[in-house]
Scaffold this motif. Structure first.
Motif, PDB file in Angstrom:
ATOM      1  N   THR A 121       0.950  -1.285  -0.106  1.00 37.85           N
ATOM      2  CA  THR A 121       0.153   0.133  -0.086  1.00 37.85           C
ATOM      3  C   THR A 121       0.927   1.187  -0.099  1.00 37.85           C
ATOM      4  OG1 THR A 121      -0.575   1.158   2.133  1.00 37.85           O
ATOM      5  CG2 THR A 121      -1.431  -1.105   1.766  1.00 37.85           C
ATOM      6  N   GLU A 129      -6.536  -6.651   9.482  1.00 38.30           N
ATOM      7  CA  GLU A 129      -7.686  -7.337   8.797  1.00 38.30           C
ATOM      8  C   GLU A 129      -7.575  -7.478   7.357  1.00 38.30           C
ATOM      9  OE1 GLU A 129     -11.550  -5.462   8.992  1.00 38.30           O
ATOM     10  OE2 GLU A 129     -10.796  -3.611   8.495  1.00 38.30           O
ATOM     11  N   ARG A 130      -6.918  -6.542   6.494  1.00 40.15           N
ATOM     12  CA  ARG A 130      -6.522  -6.861   5.149  1.00 40.15           C
ATOM     13  C   ARG A 130      -6.175  -8.044   4.832  1.00 40.15           C
ATOM     14  NH1 ARG A 130      -2.485  -3.559   0.943  1.00 40.15           N
ATOM     15  NH2 ARG A 130      -1.102  -4.539   2.165  1.00 40.15           N
ATOM     16  N   THR A 133      -6.504 -10.847   1.731  1.00 37.09           N
ATOM     17  CA  THR A 133      -5.651 -11.343   0.675  1.00 37.09           C
ATOM     18  C   THR A 133      -4.868 -12.803   1.086  1.00 37.09           C
ATOM     19  OG1 THR A 133      -3.703 -10.231   2.019  1.00 37.09           O
ATOM     20  CG2 THR A 133      -4.704  -8.961   0.630  1.00 37.09           C
ATOM     21  N   TRP A 183      -5.362   2.470   1.354  1.00 37.30           N
ATOM     22  CA  TRP A 183      -5.695   1.895   2.718  1.00 37.30           C
ATOM     23  C   TRP A 183      -5.670   3.239   3.641  1.00 37.30           C
ATOM     24  CZ3 TRP A 183      -3.110  -2.812   5.655  1.00 37.30           C
ATOM     25  CH2 TRP A 183      -3.960  -3.222   6.456  1.00 37.30           C
ATOM     26  N   ALA A 223      -6.566   0.210  -5.338  1.00 43.10           N
ATOM     27  CA  ALA A 223      -7.211  -0.847  -4.519  1.00 43.10           C
ATOM     28  C   ALA A 223      -8.411  -1.546  -4.997  1.00 43.10           C
ATOM     29  CB  ALA A 223      -7.469  -0.405  -3.119  1.00 43.10           C
ATOM     30  N   PHE A 279     -12.492  -6.672   0.457  1.00 38.21           N
ATOM     31  CA  PHE A 279     -11.661  -5.406   1.294  1.00 38.21           C
ATOM     32  C   PHE A 279     -12.179  -4.362   0.645  1.00 38.21           C
ATOM     33  CE2 PHE A 279      -8.071  -2.931   2.327  1.00 38.21           C
ATOM     34  CZ  PHE A 279      -8.427  -2.925   3.576  1.00 38.21           C
ATOM     35  N   TYR A 280     -12.117  -4.015  -0.527  1.00 41.47           N
ATOM     36  CA  TYR A 280     -12.617  -2.931  -1.228  1.00 41.47           C
ATOM     37  C   TYR A 280     -13.997  -2.554  -0.839  1.00 41.47           C
ATOM     38  CZ  TYR A 280     -12.791   1.068  -4.113  1.00 41.47           C
ATOM     39  OH  TYR A 280     -12.956   2.432  -4.781  1.00 41.47           O
ATOM     40  N   MET A 290     -14.254  -1.297   2.847  1.00 40.64           N
ATOM     41  CA  MET A 290     -13.857   0.237   2.832  1.00 40.64           C
ATOM     42  C   MET A 290     -14.831   1.190   2.372  1.00 40.64           C
ATOM     43  SD  MET A 290     -10.815   0.184   4.577  1.00 40.64           S
ATOM     44  CE  MET A 290     -11.807  -1.014   5.702  1.00 40.64           C
ATOM     45  N   ASP A 338       1.157  -5.796   8.527  1.00 40.27           N
ATOM     46  CA  ASP A 338       0.953  -5.698   6.978  1.00 40.27           C
ATOM     47  C   ASP A 338       0.716  -4.216   6.868  1.00 40.27           C
ATOM     48  OD1 ASP A 338       0.167  -5.831   4.442  1.00 40.27           O
ATOM     49  OD2 ASP A 338      -2.171  -6.429   4.993  1.00 40.27           O
ATOM     50  N   PRO A 378      -2.953   1.287   8.336  1.00 42.59           N
ATOM     51  CA  PRO A 378      -4.026   1.204   9.166  1.00 42.59           C
ATOM     52  C   PRO A 378      -3.774   2.004  10.457  1.00 42.59           C
ATOM     53  CG  PRO A 378      -2.885  -0.781   9.299  1.00 42.59           C
ATOM     54  CD  PRO A 378      -2.294  -0.098   8.244  1.00 42.59           C
ATOM     55  N   PRO A 428     -11.777 -11.241   8.991  1.00 40.16           N
ATOM     56  CA  PRO A 428     -12.314 -10.350   8.198  1.00 40.16           C
ATOM     57  C   PRO A 428     -13.608 -10.015   8.681  1.00 40.16           C
ATOM     58  CG  PRO A 428     -12.636 -12.434   7.374  1.00 40.16           C
ATOM     59  CD  PRO A 428     -11.648 -12.593   8.476  1.00 40.16           C
TER      60      PRO A 428
END
Length: 459
Positions: A4, A119-120, A124, A236, A264, A271-272, A275, A369, A374, A440
């Motif tokens: 990211t 959580e990402r 992934t 992110w 993203a 995940f997208y 968000m 990550d 974040p 997640p």
């Protein structure tokens, strides 16, 4: 996919309903990682503390429940603790978001907890991957007197390696970088990395400024229960900020280039969606004068702008942060090292260069990550939520590097990491706690596709 990014001209660098509130306990998630033969102790670790205590205010306990600890370390080896208290910083930031939102709306928002740090990876499939980052695009390399770290997340970064190492023999870019770094002092390597605009630098570089700078502008014209937020950010950190604002009832309008949408979108759809569900999406042709004029009108009528670009990038679109703040529009800027710096970075290299990394056998390893992303997103949301209470506009300048350095302040807390009952545990002064795997959250719906909403409808 890239880990990211932060502070690029079109995006940054630089997100579960655990429970209503911001510090809820997370569900049990089985740990399938292989166990070593015995415990790993940090110097000065205490033993014999009572298991199961809440661990409020304990940096190792918060790190263990964040999901990020499970991502720190070598594959198959024990998870590691970073210095400082990054997870506590996030928990406190989320509490600030909740308090400000309750003051604005009269009710407490349903916010995720500290598991936003990890959580990402649940989307992934990332796991511990030292000496590489979880996403495989960053690593630290020994220099003559320390370490340097680099992210090769984009084709342009790889294309610059020959210029950095001053040789065309770069069939294996990482081998060429390792040979180059060994011959240089870390500070000299850092200067050359900065000169070429690459994401990285010397590890453990000192903080150069305060993490957050705030300026006050003109009286705000709009002060409503549902503030309008214009989001120019990508990837992110910025999107986590605006996701949290969406959860507090803000109207978020995501603005993307018609030809260069948020990168993203090519990552995990879940995940997208997480968000960006509940937001609006507009696209703009930044080369079209009419499009830029409408964009300026949209921004002028907003409560808050969130962006993660170097200042000159948005000035080219006719958007001047200082002038808008003077007119009553709050502006929050997320960059690698502050609005006055041209340094760029990704979440992994920014964190490591700031000293927010793990260590194994004396070697620095990535923490979590893209940890700076974040971390910054949560703190940015707190700053934004509080700005929306102010009668006057604010210019908020967040340096990801300096924020990560502040979160890393202090030694690695005394602790022991050990396997038990098929999972990892960390024992520290506050008690004994399970190391949670990344978990997640399910999005409530899909994110809008690019340009799903016409900009003109918001004018």
């Amino acid at each position: 996919m890239p880990d990211t990014a932060a502070a690029e001209p079109s995006g940054q660098g630089a997100g579960r309903p655990d429970a209503a509130g911001c510090g809820g306990q997370e569900a049990n998630v089985p740990d399938t990682t292989a166990e070593p033969s015995g415990p790993v102790r940090a110097r000065g670790a205490r033993t014999g503390t009572a298991p199961g205590s809440a661990g409020a205010g304990s940096a190792p306990a918060a790190w263990a429940r964040s999901g990020a600890m499970a991502l720190t370390g070598y594959p198959g080896g024990p998870p590691a603790v970073t210095p400082g208290s990054p997870a506590l910083v996030v928990e406190r930031a989320l509490a600030r978001v909740a308090a400000a939102a309750a003051a604005r709306t009269g009710h407490a928002p349903a916010l995720p907890g500290v598991s936003v740090l990890g959580e990402r990876a649940a989307f992934t499939g990332f796991t511990r991957n030292a000496p590489w980052s979880c996403g495989g695009r960053f690593r630290a390399l020994p220099a003559r007197d320390g370490y340097v770290g680099l992210s090769l997340a984009r084709p342009d970064d790889i294309a610059l390696v020959p210029a950095l190492v001053e040789t065309d023999d770069c069939a294996d870019p990482w081998a060429a970088l390792a040979a180059w770094a060994r011959e240089l002092p870390a500070r000299a390597a850092d200067e050359r990395i900065a000169l070429l605009g690459l994401p990285g630098g010397a590890l453990d570089s000192p903080s150069a400024r305060e993490p957050v700078r705030r300026g006050t502008g003109g009286r705000r014209a709009r002060r409503t229960e549902r503030p309008r937020v214009i989001d120019f950010s990508a990837l992110w950190a910025g999107p986590l900020c605006t996701h949290l604002l969406t959860r507090t009832g803000a109207e978020v309008i995501k603005v993307e280039s018609r030809t260069r949408p948020d990168g993203a979108r090519t990552g995990p759809t879940g995940f997208y969606d997480l968000m960006h569900h509940g937001q609006y999406s507009v696209t703009v042709d930044f080369d079209d004068p009419a499009g830029r004029e409408n964009l300026a009108r949209l921004v002028a009528g907003a409560d808050l702008v969130v962006e993660a670009s170097r200042p000159r990038a948005l000035r080219r679109l006719g958007l001047d942060a200082e002038a808008l703040v003077a007119s009553g529009v709050s502006w929050l800027s997320i960059t690698a090292r502050g609005r006055g710096s041209d340094r760029v970075g990704f979440g992994d290299d920014i964190a490591a260069c700031a000293g927010l990394h793990g260590t194994a056998d004396g070697t620095p390893i990535p923490g979590g990550d893209a940890l700076a992303d974040p971390l910054t997103g949560a703190v940015a949301a707190a700053e934004a939520a509080e700005a929306l209470l102010d009668e006057r506009a604010r210019l908020i300048d967040i340096s990801m590097h300096d924020l990560a350095a502040a979160a890393a302040a202090g030694p690695v807390p005394a602790h022991t990491v050990f396997p038990r009952d098929g999972r990892w545990w960390v024992e520290c002064e506050a008690g004994t706690f399970p190391v949670r795997e990344p978990a997640p959250r399910a999005a409530a719906g899909s994110a809008p596709p690019p340009g799903a909403h016409a900009l003109e409808t918001f004018l």
